[in-house]
Every structure is written in structure tokens, then in C-alpha cells.
Design a protein around this motif. Structure first.
Motif, PDB file in Angstrom:
ATOM      1  N   SER A  69       0.802  -1.228   0.000  1.00  0.00           N
ATOM      2  CA  SER A  69       0.000   0.000   0.000  1.00  0.00           C
ATOM      3  C   SER A  69       0.831   1.273   0.000  1.00  0.00           C
ATOM      4  O   SER A  69       0.332   2.329  -0.388  1.00  0.00           O
ATOM      5  N   ALA A  70       2.099   1.209   0.444  1.00  0.00           N
ATOM      6  CA  ALA A  70       2.905   2.442   0.482  1.00  0.00           C
ATOM      7  C   ALA A  70       4.371   2.191   0.751  1.00  0.00           C
ATOM      8  O   ALA A  70       5.085   3.108   1.143  1.00  0.00           O
ATOM      9  N   GLY A  71       4.853   0.977   0.582  1.00  0.00           N
ATOM     10  CA  GLY A  71       6.251   0.705   0.861  1.00  0.00           C
ATOM     11  C   GLY A  71       6.491   0.436   2.336  1.00  0.00           C
ATOM     12  O   GLY A  71       5.564   0.339   3.148  1.00  0.00           O
ATOM     13  N   ALA A  72       7.770   0.350   2.692  1.00  0.00           N
ATOM     14  CA  ALA A  72       8.153  -0.045   4.049  1.00  0.00           C
ATOM     15  C   ALA A  72       7.641   0.918   5.112  1.00  0.00           C
ATOM     16  O   ALA A  72       7.340   0.513   6.238  1.00  0.00           O
ATOM     17  N   GLY A  73       7.523   2.197   4.764  1.00  0.00           N
ATOM     18  CA  GLY A  73       7.098   3.183   5.754  1.00  0.00           C
ATOM     19  C   GLY A  73       5.722   2.925   6.327  1.00  0.00           C
ATOM     20  O   GLY A  73       5.422   3.336   7.448  1.00  0.00           O
ATOM     21  N   ARG A  74       4.871   2.223   5.559  1.00  0.00           N
ATOM     22  CA  ARG A  74       3.514   1.980   6.043  1.00  0.00           C
ATOM     23  C   ARG A  74       3.511   1.071   7.275  1.00  0.00           C
ATOM     24  O   ARG A  74       2.585   1.135   8.095  1.00  0.00           O
ATOM     25  N   VAL A  75       4.543   0.250   7.417  1.00  0.00           N
ATOM     26  CA  VAL A  75       4.600  -0.666   8.563  1.00  0.00           C
ATOM     27  C   VAL A  75       4.593   0.112   9.871  1.00  0.00           C
ATOM     28  O   VAL A  75       3.994  -0.311  10.862  1.00  0.00           O
ATOM     29  N   GLU A  76       5.242   1.282   9.878  1.00  0.00           N
ATOM     30  CA  GLU A  76       5.306   2.087  11.096  1.00  0.00           C
ATOM     31  C   GLU A  76       3.927   2.570  11.537  1.00  0.00           C
ATOM     32  O   GLU A  76       3.733   2.930  12.698  1.00  0.00           O
ATOM     33  N   GLU A  77       2.971   2.585  10.610  1.00  0.00           N
ATOM     34  CA  GLU A  77       1.624   3.027  10.960  1.00  0.00           C
ATOM     35  C   GLU A  77       0.845   1.953  11.710  1.00  0.00           C
ATOM     36  O   GLU A  77      -0.267   2.206  12.179  1.00  0.00           O
ATOM     37  N   ALA A  78       1.431   0.764  11.814  1.00  0.00           N
ATOM     38  CA  ALA A  78       0.833  -0.293  12.633  1.00  0.00           C
ATOM     39  C   ALA A  78       1.553  -0.418  13.971  1.00  0.00           C
ATOM     40  O   ALA A  78       1.212  -1.291  14.775  1.00  0.00           O
ATOM     41  N   ASN A  79       2.524   0.446  14.205  1.00  0.00           N
ATOM     42  CA  ASN A  79       3.338   0.360  15.419  1.00  0.00           C
ATOM     43  C   ASN A  79       2.482   0.324  16.681  1.00  0.00           C
ATOM     44  O   ASN A  79       1.559   1.126  16.848  1.00  0.00           O
ATOM     45  N   GLY A  80       2.801  -0.612  17.552  1.00  0.00           N
ATOM     46  CA  GLY A  80       2.133  -0.687  18.839  1.00  0.00           C
ATOM     47  C   GLY A  80       0.761  -1.318  18.807  1.00  0.00           C
ATOM     48  O   GLY A  80       0.050  -1.300  19.815  1.00  0.00           O
ATOM     49  N   THR A  81       0.348  -1.890  17.656  1.00  0.00           N
ATOM     50  CA  THR A  81      -0.997  -2.454  17.547  1.00  0.00           C
ATOM     51  C   THR A  81      -0.940  -3.914  17.108  1.00  0.00           C
ATOM     52  O   THR A  81       0.110  -4.435  16.746  1.00  0.00           O
ATOM     53  N   GLN A  82      -2.099  -4.544  17.133  1.00  0.00           N
ATOM     54  CA  GLN A  82      -2.224  -5.908  16.629  1.00  0.00           C
ATOM     55  C   GLN A  82      -2.107  -5.890  15.103  1.00  0.00           C
ATOM     56  O   GLN A  82      -2.619  -4.984  14.446  1.00  0.00           O
ATOM     57  N   LEU A  83      -1.439  -6.895  14.553  1.00  0.00           N
ATOM     58  CA  LEU A  83      -1.313  -6.978  13.100  1.00  0.00           C
ATOM     59  C   LEU A  83      -2.164  -8.138  12.575  1.00  0.00           C
ATOM     60  O   LEU A  83      -1.694  -8.972  11.814  1.00  0.00           O
ATOM     61  N   SER A  84      -3.404  -8.171  12.998  1.00  0.00           N
ATOM     62  CA  SER A  84      -4.314  -9.176  12.451  1.00  0.00           C
ATOM     63  C   SER A  84      -4.829  -8.685  11.102  1.00  0.00           C
ATOM     64  O   SER A  84      -4.707  -7.505  10.759  1.00  0.00           O
ATOM     65  N   ILE A  85      -5.429  -9.589  10.344  1.00  0.00           N
ATOM     66  CA  ILE A  85      -5.965  -9.211   9.040  1.00  0.00           C
ATOM     67  C   ILE A  85      -7.084  -8.188   9.201  1.00  0.00           C
ATOM     68  O   ILE A  85      -7.199  -7.239   8.414  1.00  0.00           O
ATOM     69  N   ASP A  86      -7.910  -8.344  10.236  1.00  0.00           N
ATOM     70  CA  ASP A  86      -8.975  -7.368  10.473  1.00  0.00           C
ATOM     71  C   ASP A  86      -8.404  -5.975  10.739  1.00  0.00           C
ATOM     72  O   ASP A  86      -8.941  -4.969  10.267  1.00  0.00           O
ATOM     73  N   HIS A  87      -7.326  -5.907  11.512  1.00  0.00           N
ATOM     74  CA  HIS A  87      -6.722  -4.609  11.801  1.00  0.00           C
ATOM     75  C   HIS A  87      -6.146  -3.981  10.537  1.00  0.00           C
ATOM     76  O   HIS A  87      -6.294  -2.774  10.301  1.00  0.00           O
TER      77      HIS A  87
END
Length: 681
Positions: free
Chosen positions: A313-331
Motif C-alpha cells: 500500500s505504500a512501501g516499508a514506511g507503512r509498517v510504522e503506521e501499525a506500530n504498537g498495535t495488533q497486526l491481524s488481518i482485520d486490523h
């Protein structure tokens, strides 16, 4: 991977204003002797490591652990459980509650939903109706509209059938104990626990939520495994390599799958990053490459799928937008949907929603968002909002423009009075510089070149106009050396340059000394620490703009930043931020073209406040204009160099910062009163 001290660079300049230029090539003995000298401005010329003790010690209440202690004390003394929960969800005003809600495990999410009706899920009509029916003993086939909502007040008034626990973990997450669960592990809690009474209605609702979540997770995992199976072994290896590269080339992050933590930050690392090299046996992603899919854990399956979707969706930087949260498919699906709504607010072809939460449909959405983002970023200003307490980032579209033009004009007025430029806006000043750029290569005032003067005057004016405690801008010292290396395609040479090949001009406002024991010397040392760190950042970003030559791949580097960010409460984790009280900040990176190659993040402008009010969106937009002005001048300097008029930067070293900030020559005690801002001129 190689580090920033892999090779020796130019010597630190020795003049009080740093205008003597890099030294001639020195002997190995002389270079080693120089490196053993302290570069701290207050101890220039003394042997490094010989001070009797630290100049400053961390304040007792500084940093993340101390914040969590304060948050817990506030929650513990709140008038009721709901007030305690609100304090914990926002970490007492330090993060948006939504971030904490998205960090909850399935059981904790079900508990908050059952006890207080709280959930991060936006569309819960069907789930809530079915769960309510189950909790009240009615048929699940009852339609949503016909089922009465669970009365939380009535449930709270019931005689409790179970007493659970609510606590704050040392990671900053909320943890709860629900029915049929054992006591929380006190070793991982900030303090004690708050007792939570459960009514029979709440317990039944919790059970129903968990049942539905289990069914939903089973469907999701079956789809994820089927999708990964269709990729084949080669395809899965490519996904794992992509995820490892993303983890290696972006800022540290912490993700969760239920209570399992995936991180390349602190504690026990489980992903490639600063600690674990690609292929390290402790890296989950590396270990999966040798395992058949049927032996992957359910958590690992969702991790790989989640990372894949975010990267698409936006390259590696997008991963930081999930920081501190659950990485489930729903999330991940919820995040992509929020981004879709954001991008669709910009004129253009709208992105359709995902047909389902199936991996293939979400991949289609992620790729569509990646393509749309490349259009959106040319139409509107994108930026990231950073909540430093949990390192969580949110991409936003800037809309607030109140005061932007006023700041632009005030900066322009000050710069036009100090530099040979004409105009009433930064854009006009940029056009003026482009019309006659030759002065950038000539001495100006006390500076060796006009480019140095432009950087220093800009940073000085910016600190004042934005009421920042510190302002700074970084770049590369020798454009001629860079151009020569680019022409020769000497990628290994560029990667071999150490941080002294880069500069950062840091200007504190005199008032900032109040945050450093009212000591101008301590303020100068802090400014140099910031400058040195920013040199490292330049060192870290430049290789990310080069071809994937073996020397570039082997060199430690991050993907260069392309959009600005605004940060809140950054004085929690990063040791430098904690020590130097970097609480609120703005970063505005800019590209510079050198010899036909665009270098993203080649320069940037940073503003920081140690206390007081945070920066605002209009502040960020105005700062972005200012950094664009500096980047434009740097591009002009590169063009001059390319045409045969070399431009180098020799100022902004440790002696320069000491002399500029204290008003005294290097090697002498600083003044008892702050030096006039901008000395020397």
C-alpha cells in the motif's frame, strides 16, 4: 552491514567559525590521535572519555518507564473504574485511545466490549446484535433491529459473578483478566491491578464475543494459508525477503499477534533490524524460509500477510503506521479502509472498497492505494502524525492553512534583510536565488559561502518565527566530491564516507537554556549532540538513493523520507530525545537533484520544543515551505558545482557551534549570560 565509523573522514575544522575546510589527507597516527579527542563543544581538545562523570544525568521523571508510573498512579486514584480506563487508554493524554484499543488481544478486546461497550471496530452492528442475543439468552437468529442492546448500566448494577483485573503492562498496553483466566503476571505490570467486577450479562457477552472472534479467526487463517499455498515456495520466499528488507530499511517497530510481540526495537528482538542481521536464526522471517507452510504458526502466517499488505500500500514506511498495535488481518483491513476514505477525499478516480476481508481482495485494495497515493502526493500535502509514546504513526492529509502565509512572509522579510535576495515570500526568494545563484559559491559575511549563510540565516529566522527551542538543517559538506563519485559510479566510495562528510546547522533560541539548568554551555553541548545525530541521519539516508550495488546493499541505511511529520511526546524512548528533551518536533525532508540523480531526504529542516505547546499542522506546512527553500538553494549549489564552480560547506562543526552559541572562542569557558542569537554574523 557497515556502520558510520567504518572509515575515517575529513578532520574536524579547527577555526572558531569552522571555515578552514577539511584537512589535507593525514597520517593514520594523526587521524587516530584526532579521533581520541572529545568533540563535545565544552571539552574540545581534551582526551575523550576522561571526564570525571556525566555532565548531565537523566531527570528522575524522564522517559517511558517514569511516564507509565505516573499514568498508573493517576489511574489508581481515579474516582471510578471507567475514569481509570480512560486514563489508561490515552496514557493520560499522551496517545489517542484508538491506538490502545487496537493493541488489545482478542480476549481483552472482547472484555472491553462486554464491560464498557468499547471497540475499535467501526461497523459492529451485526456482531453486537448477535452477541447481545446470546448474552440475554435469546435466539441468535433474531434480527439486529429487534434485539435490545445490552444495558451496560443495568449489567454493572448486577451482583458480580466474577472479579477480574485491569492493569498497565510495562510495554504501555492495557491488559485485562476475564472469566476463566488466571491472574495477570505481576512481573510485566507497571504497578498492581485494579479489580473489575463482572456481571452475568457481561460474562455471557464476553463469551459470545470470543466465540464469534474464534470463528472469524479460523476463517481468516484458512484463507491466509490457502493464499500463501497458492504463492508456492518461491513466492513465499520472495514475500519473506520483501518483509525482511522492509524491517531492515525502516525505523524500528513493535507489532503484536495476540500476546506475542514481533519487534526489532528493544527487549528480545524477533525481526531483522539493528540487532539481528538478515538470516539471523532469531529472526522469525528468516526462520520461516526453511519451514514448510504447514509448520508455520498461525501468528506467523498473519504477520507475513499483514506486512505484505502494508508494504503493497505504500512501501516499508507503512509498517510504522501499525506500530504498537495488533497486526491481524482485520486490523490491516481497517487501516486500509481508513486510508481509502482519506485518499478518496482528494479529487480523482476513487478507490473502491475491498470486496471482502479475504487476502486477495485486500491485496487488490492495497495495490490500488499504492497507485492512488502516488497521485495524491502530487495534489495535496501528505504528512505523518507521530505519537512518540507508543511510536505510532498516522498518515494524514494537511488541511489547516491558518497562519501559514503569515509565517512565510515573516521568514521572507527576515531573510531578505540578511541575504542578497528579493521577494516577499519564500517562493519569490527562491526565484531570486535561481536568477543569480553565483553568490552561493562566494563568501558572504562571516561565512565561507553564500550557501552556508543561507542555511544559517534560515535556521536562525525559523527558530524565532516558530518559537522553537531549537531549529536545524542538515546536508552534505562536499558537493564536488559527491558529483565526482556519481560520475565515476563509485557507489562503494559514497557508502564509505563517515558522518563527518555531512553537516547539520543547529541554532537554539537563548530561552532554551532554561531547559538545561540555565547553562549556555550545556545548551551548546546539546546542540552539538543534535548536530552529530543529524549528520548520522544524512549518512543513513544517502545510500537509499543509490543503485542496489553490493556495497549499497551491505551498507546499513534506511529508505529516505519523502513526506514531513509532526511528533508529540518524542521524549520517551530514544536516549538522545530523552536526554535533550525533544518533546514536540517537526521534520520536513526535501529532495535535492545532484548530477541528474534525485536524492530524497538529502536535506531537511527540524524544529523542536522541549516543553509548552505542541506544533500544529499550519506550523508543519509553513516549515515545509522553508525547507523547500533551503533544498532549492542546495540544488542550485549542485548545479553551480556541476558547471565548474565548486560549493562546499565547512562550517557547522563542534567549534562553530560552541562559538556561535556561547559567543566565546573554543576551549574557553562559556559566558554566564546567553550569547546574542546568530553570533557570529
Amino acid at each position: 552491514m557497515t556502520g558510520p565509523a567504518a572509515t575515517s573522514g575529513p578532520a574536524e575544522t579547527s577555526g572558531p567559525t569552522g571555515t578552514n575546510g577539511p584537512a589535507e589527507r593525514e597520517s593514520r597516527r594523526a587521524a587516530n590521535a584526532r579521533k581520541r579527542l572529545s568533540r563535545r563543544p565544552s571539552r574540545l581538545g581534551t582526551a575523550a572519555g576522561t571526564a570525571p562523570g556525566p555532565d548531565r544525568t537523566r531527570e528522575p521523571g524522564a522517559g517511558f518507564p517514569a511516564l507509565l508510573e505516573r499514568v498508573w498512579q493517576r489511574a489508581r486514584t481515579a474516582p471510578d473504574l471507567r475514569a481509570s480506563l480512560d486514563i489508561l487508554l490515552g496514557l493520560d493524554g499522551h496517545v489517542p485511545p484508538q491506538v490502545q484499543l487496537r493493541a488489545l488481544s482478542t480476549t481483552e478486546e472482547a472484555a472491553l466490549h462486554a464491560l464498557w461497550g468499547l471497540t475499535w471496530r467501526e461497523d459492529t452492528t451485526t456482531d453486537t446484535a448477535t452477541v447481545t442475543a446470546t448474552a440475554t439468552g435469546e435466539s441468535e437468529s433474531v434480527s439486529a433491529g429487534a434485539v435490545p442492546a445490552l444495558d451496560l448500566n443495568e449489567a454493572a448494577a448486577e451482583e458480580p459473578v466474577f472479579v477480574g483485573e485491569l492493569a498497565l503492562a510495562t510495554t504501555g498496553r492495557i491488559v485485562l483478566r476475564g472469566p476463566a483466566q488466571g491472574p495477570l503476571d505481576r512481573r510485566h505490570l507497571v504497578g498492581g491491578v485494579l479489580r473489575v467486577p463482572w456481571s452475568l450479562q457481561a460474562a455471557r457477552a464476553h463469551h459470545a464475543h470470543l466465540s464469534r472472534a474464534a470463528a472469524r479467526t479460523a476463517r481468516t487463517l484458512a484463507d491466509c494459508r490457502a493464499w500463501l499455498e497458492r504463492q508456492g515456495e518461491k513466492g513465499r520466499d520472495e514475500l519473506l525477503e520483501q518483509a525482511k528488507e522492509a524491517a531492515l530499511r525502516t525505523a524500528p517497530f513493535v507489532l503484536y499477534q495476540e500476546h506475542r510481540q514481533y519487534t526489532n526495537f528493544r527487549e528480545q528482538n524477533s525481526l531483522t533490524g539493528k540487532t539481528l542481521w538478515p538470516g539471523h536464526p532469531d529472526c522469525v522471517l528468516s526462520s520461516l524460509q526453511q519451514l514448510p507452510l504447514e509448520l508455520w504458526s498461525d501468528h506467523d502466517v498473519q504477520l507475513v500477510i499483514g506486512l505484505t499488505l502494508l508494504i503493497r500500500s505504500a512501501g516499508a514506511g507503512r509498517v510504522e503506521e501499525a506500530n504498537g498495535t495488533q497486526l491481524s488481518i482485520d486490523h490491516v483491513a481497517a487501516m486500509l479502509e481508513r486510508i481509502r476514505h482519506s485518499y478518496n477525499s482528494v479529487p480523482g478516480e476513487p478507490v473502491a472498497p475491498a470486496a471482502s476481508h479475504g487476502v486477495e481482495d485486500l491485496k487488490t485494495l492495497a495495490e490500488a492505494l499504492g497507485a492512488r497515493r502516488r497521485q495524491v502526493i502530487r495534489q495535496v500535502p501528505l504528512y505523518r502524525e507521530i505519537h512518540g509514546t507508543l511510536m505510532h504513526k498516522v498518515e494524514r492529509i494537511a488541511a489547516g492553512t491558518d497562519g501559514v502565509r503569515r509565517r512565510d512572509e515573516e521568514l521572507s522579510r527576515r531573510l531578505a534583510a540578511r541575504l542578497p535576495l528579493a521577494g516577499t515570500t519564500l517562493d519569490e526568494l527562491g526565484h531570486s536565488a535561481a536568477a543569480d545563484p553565483a553568490w552561493l559559491a562566494r563568501p558572504h559575511g562571516s561565512h565561507a559561502t553564500g550557501l552556508e549563510a543561507l542555511v544559517h540565516e534560515s535556521v536562525t529566522a525559523i527558530a524565532d518565527v516558530f518559537a522553537a527551542d531549537f531549529a536545524m538543517s542538515r546536508g552534505m559538506r562536499s558537493l564536488p566530491a559527491l558529483i565526482k563519485a556519481l560520475r565515476a559510479e563509485s557507489w562503494a566510495e559514497i557508502c564509505g564516507w563517515d558522518i563527518t562528510h555531512y553537516f547539520c546547522c543547529v541554532v537554539p533560541r537563548p530561552q532554551a537554556r532554561a531547559h538545561f539548568g540555565d547553562s549556555v554551555e550545556a545548551m551548546a553541548d546539546a546542540a552539538w549532540a543534535m548536530s552529530s545525530r543529524m549528520q548520522y541521519n544524512s549518512w543513513h539516508f544517502v545510500p537509499g538513493n543509490l543503485p542496489r550495488h553490493p556495497a549499497v546493499v551491505a551498507r546499513d541505511h534506511f529508505v529516505p523520507p519523502t513526506i514531513p511529520d509532526i511528533a508529540f511526546f518524542s521524549d520517551q524512548h530514544h536516549h538522545g530525545h530523552v536526554s535533550n528533551q525533544v518533546r514536540f518536533s517537526i521534520r520536513s525532508p526535501q529532495p535535492v537533484e545532484v548530477a541528474g540523480r534525485t536524492f530524497n531526504g538529502f536535506v531537511d529542516l527540524r524544529l523542536l520544543r522541549c516543553a509548552g505547546a505542541p506544533f500544529t499542522e499550519p506550523d508543519l506546512l509553513a516549515a515545509h515551505r522553508a525547507s523547500r527553500f533551503i533544498a532549492r538553494a542546495t540544488t542550485l549549489a549542485a548545479e553551480l558545482t556541476l558547471a565548474g564552480t565548486p560549493v562546499e560547506v565547512t562550517a557547522f562543526d563542534a567549534p562553530w557551534h560552541w562559538h556561535t552559541i556561547t559567543g566565546t572562542p573554543p576551549g574557553t569557558d562559556g559566558p554566564t549570560a546567553p550569547a546574542p542569537q546568530g553570533v557570529p554574523r
